[in-house]
Design an enzyme around this catalytic site. Structure first.
Site, PDB file in Angstrom:
ATOM      1  N   GLY A  46       0.849  -1.198   0.000  1.00 28.41           N
ATOM      2  CA  GLY A  46       0.000   0.000   0.000  1.00 28.41           C
ATOM      3  C   GLY A  46       0.875   1.235   0.000  1.00 28.41           C
ATOM      4  N   GLN A  51       3.129   9.912   1.380  1.00 25.99           N
ATOM      5  CA  GLN A  51       4.420   9.228   1.524  1.00 25.99           C
ATOM      6  C   GLN A  51       5.376   9.571   0.376  1.00 25.99           C
ATOM      7  OE1 GLN A  51       2.378   5.279   2.489  1.00 25.99           O
ATOM      8  NE2 GLN A  51       4.263   5.134   3.661  1.00 25.99           N
ATOM      9  N   CYS A  94       5.787  -0.112   7.624  1.00 29.18           N
ATOM     10  CA  CYS A  94       5.489   1.152   6.945  1.00 29.18           C
ATOM     11  C   CYS A  94       6.703   1.531   6.097  1.00 29.18           C
ATOM     12  CB  CYS A  94       5.198   2.246   7.975  1.00 29.18           C
ATOM     13  SG  CYS A  94       4.763   3.826   7.215  1.00 29.18           S
ATOM     14  N   LEU A  95       6.446   1.868   4.832  1.00 32.72           N
ATOM     15  CA  LEU A  95       7.555   2.229   3.953  1.00 32.72           C
ATOM     16  C   LEU A  95       8.231   3.519   4.405  1.00 32.72           C
ATOM     17  CD1 LEU A  95       5.899   1.308   0.522  1.00 32.72           C
ATOM     18  CD2 LEU A  95       7.536  -0.052   1.855  1.00 32.72           C
ATOM     19  N   HIS A 136      -4.571   1.503   7.803  1.00 35.66           N
ATOM     20  CA  HIS A 136      -3.212   2.053   7.896  1.00 35.66           C
ATOM     21  C   HIS A 136      -3.060   3.223   6.908  1.00 35.66           C
ATOM     22  CE1 HIS A 136       1.343   1.312   8.124  1.00 35.66           C
ATOM     23  NE2 HIS A 136       1.230   2.087   7.057  1.00 35.66           N
ATOM     24  N   GLU A 137      -3.572   3.040   5.679  1.00 37.92           N
ATOM     25  CA  GLU A 137      -3.413   4.085   4.647  1.00 37.92           C
ATOM     26  C   GLU A 137      -4.293   5.294   4.951  1.00 37.92           C
ATOM     27  OE1 GLU A 137      -0.939   3.713   2.888  1.00 37.92           O
ATOM     28  OE2 GLU A 137      -0.636   1.560   3.069  1.00 37.92           O
ATOM     29  N   HIS A 140      -2.619   7.444   7.322  1.00 38.48           N
ATOM     30  CA  HIS A 140      -1.614   8.317   6.693  1.00 38.48           C
ATOM     31  C   HIS A 140      -2.261   9.613   6.189  1.00 38.48           C
ATOM     32  CE1 HIS A 140       2.244   6.322   6.576  1.00 38.48           C
ATOM     33  NE2 HIS A 140       1.770   5.212   6.044  1.00 38.48           N
TER      34      HIS A 140
HETATM   35  O1  K1U Z   1       1.684   2.499   3.905  1.00 36.46           O
HETATM   36  C1  K1U Z   1       2.752   1.896   3.893  1.00 36.46           C
HETATM   37  O2  K1U Z   1       3.734   2.353   4.479  1.00 36.46           O
HETATM   38  C2  K1U Z   1       2.869   0.597   3.144  1.00 36.46           C
HETATM   39  C3  K1U Z   1       2.820  -0.613   4.055  1.00 36.46           C
HETATM   40  C4  K1U Z   1       1.373  -1.077   4.161  1.00 36.46           C
HETATM   41  C5  K1U Z   1       1.036  -2.013   5.275  1.00 36.46           C
HETATM   42  C6  K1U Z   1       1.755  -3.165   5.519  1.00 36.46           C
HETATM   43  C7  K1U Z   1       1.386  -4.029   6.540  1.00 36.46           C
HETATM   44  C8  K1U Z   1       0.300  -3.750   7.305  1.00 36.46           C
HETATM   45  C9  K1U Z   1      -0.400  -2.592   7.084  1.00 36.46           C
HETATM   46  C10 K1U Z   1      -0.047  -1.736   6.058  1.00 36.46           C
HETATM   47  C11 K1U Z   1       3.702  -1.682   3.428  1.00 36.46           C
HETATM   48  O3  K1U Z   1       3.496  -2.100   2.352  1.00 36.46           O
HETATM   49  S1  K1U Z   1       5.036  -2.273   4.365  1.00 36.46           S
HETATM   50  C12 K1U Z   1       5.733  -3.551   3.338  1.00 36.46           C
HETATM   51  C13 K1U Z   1       4.960  -4.814   3.348  1.00 36.46           C
HETATM   52  O4  K1U Z   1       4.071  -5.010   4.163  1.00 36.46           O
HETATM   53  C14 K1U Z   1       5.231  -5.871   2.348  1.00 36.46           C
HETATM   54  C15 K1U Z   1       6.189  -5.720   1.384  1.00 36.46           C
HETATM   55  C16 K1U Z   1       6.431  -6.728   0.459  1.00 36.46           C
HETATM   56  C17 K1U Z   1       5.719  -7.893   0.495  1.00 36.46           C
HETATM   57  C18 K1U Z   1       4.750  -8.064   1.446  1.00 36.46           C
HETATM   58  C19 K1U Z   1       4.504  -7.055   2.388  1.00 36.46           C
HETATM   59 ZN    ZN Z   2       2.707   3.388   6.221  1.00 32.68          ZN
END
Ligand code: K1U
Ligand code: ZN
Length: 171
Positions: A46, A51, A94-95, A136-137, A140
């Site tokens: 996401g 971001q 979270c990225l 989560h989004e 943000h």
């Molecule tokens: O919003 C963000 O920072 C993105 C975040 C979203 C998220 C992940 C987990 C739970 C709630 C929201 C991410 O994408 S973190 C990376 C991640 O979860 C992932 C990356 C590659 C493969 C599988 C998962």
């Molecule tokens: Zn995030």
């Protein structure tokens, strides 16, 4: 299409409340394309526009597993219109807070109203990882980070660590 830079904690822009999109214009579609390129490259499941430094209420998501075909989803001005009493706990990342993870409790099911890229109003019921990710989004878009759902001790520790790293990088 262009990959954009993902802003990292403690960047103050992560605390902005994003503005609603008035009309789905070519600029919005171009932002969405860039967000997908950035999200897939990260990689993430996401991404909220803030971001990549754009305070607009736009979210991209793809929850397809590695072996499944891509499933890009776009949520413009998403709003939770109903939440279940039942809660669920999921480990979140979270990225904008790389390599830090924490368990967050949220409603297990939510109903979300949003605009699609077609400019039309849609509604969807989310549960499982979809419910966790859309909440989560949407957080943000309101300047809220998943670490705000953790204990003050854990939150302060991670903020301190990322503030130190940002200072070192600026030296
Ligand atoms: O919003 C963000 O920072 C993105 C975040 C979203 C998220 C992940 C987990 C739970 C709630 C929201 C991410 O994408 S973190 C990376 C991640 O979860 C992932 C990356 C590659 C493969 C599988 C998962
Ligand atoms: Zn995030």
């Amino acid at each position: 299409m262009a990959k954009r830079e993902i802003i990292i904690l403690p960047d103050k822009r992560l605390r902005l409340v994003s503005e609603p999109v008035k009309k789905v214009t070519a600029d919005v579609r171009s932002l969405v394309e860039d967000m997908f390129e950035t999200m897939y490259d990260a990689p993430g499941i996401g991404l909220a526009a803030i971001q990549v430094g754009t305070p607009k209420r736009v979210v991209t998501m793809d929850l397809a597993k590695k072996e499944e075909p891509k499933n890009p989803q776009v949520f413009i001005n998403p709003e939770i219109v109903d939440s279940s009493e039942e809660k669920t706990t999921h480990e979140e990342g979270c990225l904008s807070i790389p390599e830090f993870y924490g368990d967050v409790e949220r409603p297990a099911q939510v109903k979300v109203k949003y605009l699609g890229l077609d400019g039309k109003q849609h509604e969807v019921e989310a549960n499982g990882l979809f419910a966790t990710c859309i909440q989560h989004e949407i957080d943000h878009l309101n300047g809220v980070l998943f670490i705000d759902h953790l204990s003050k001790l854990k939150r302060d520790r991670v903020i301190k660590k990322f503030t130190k790293a940002a200072k070192r990088a600026a030296e």
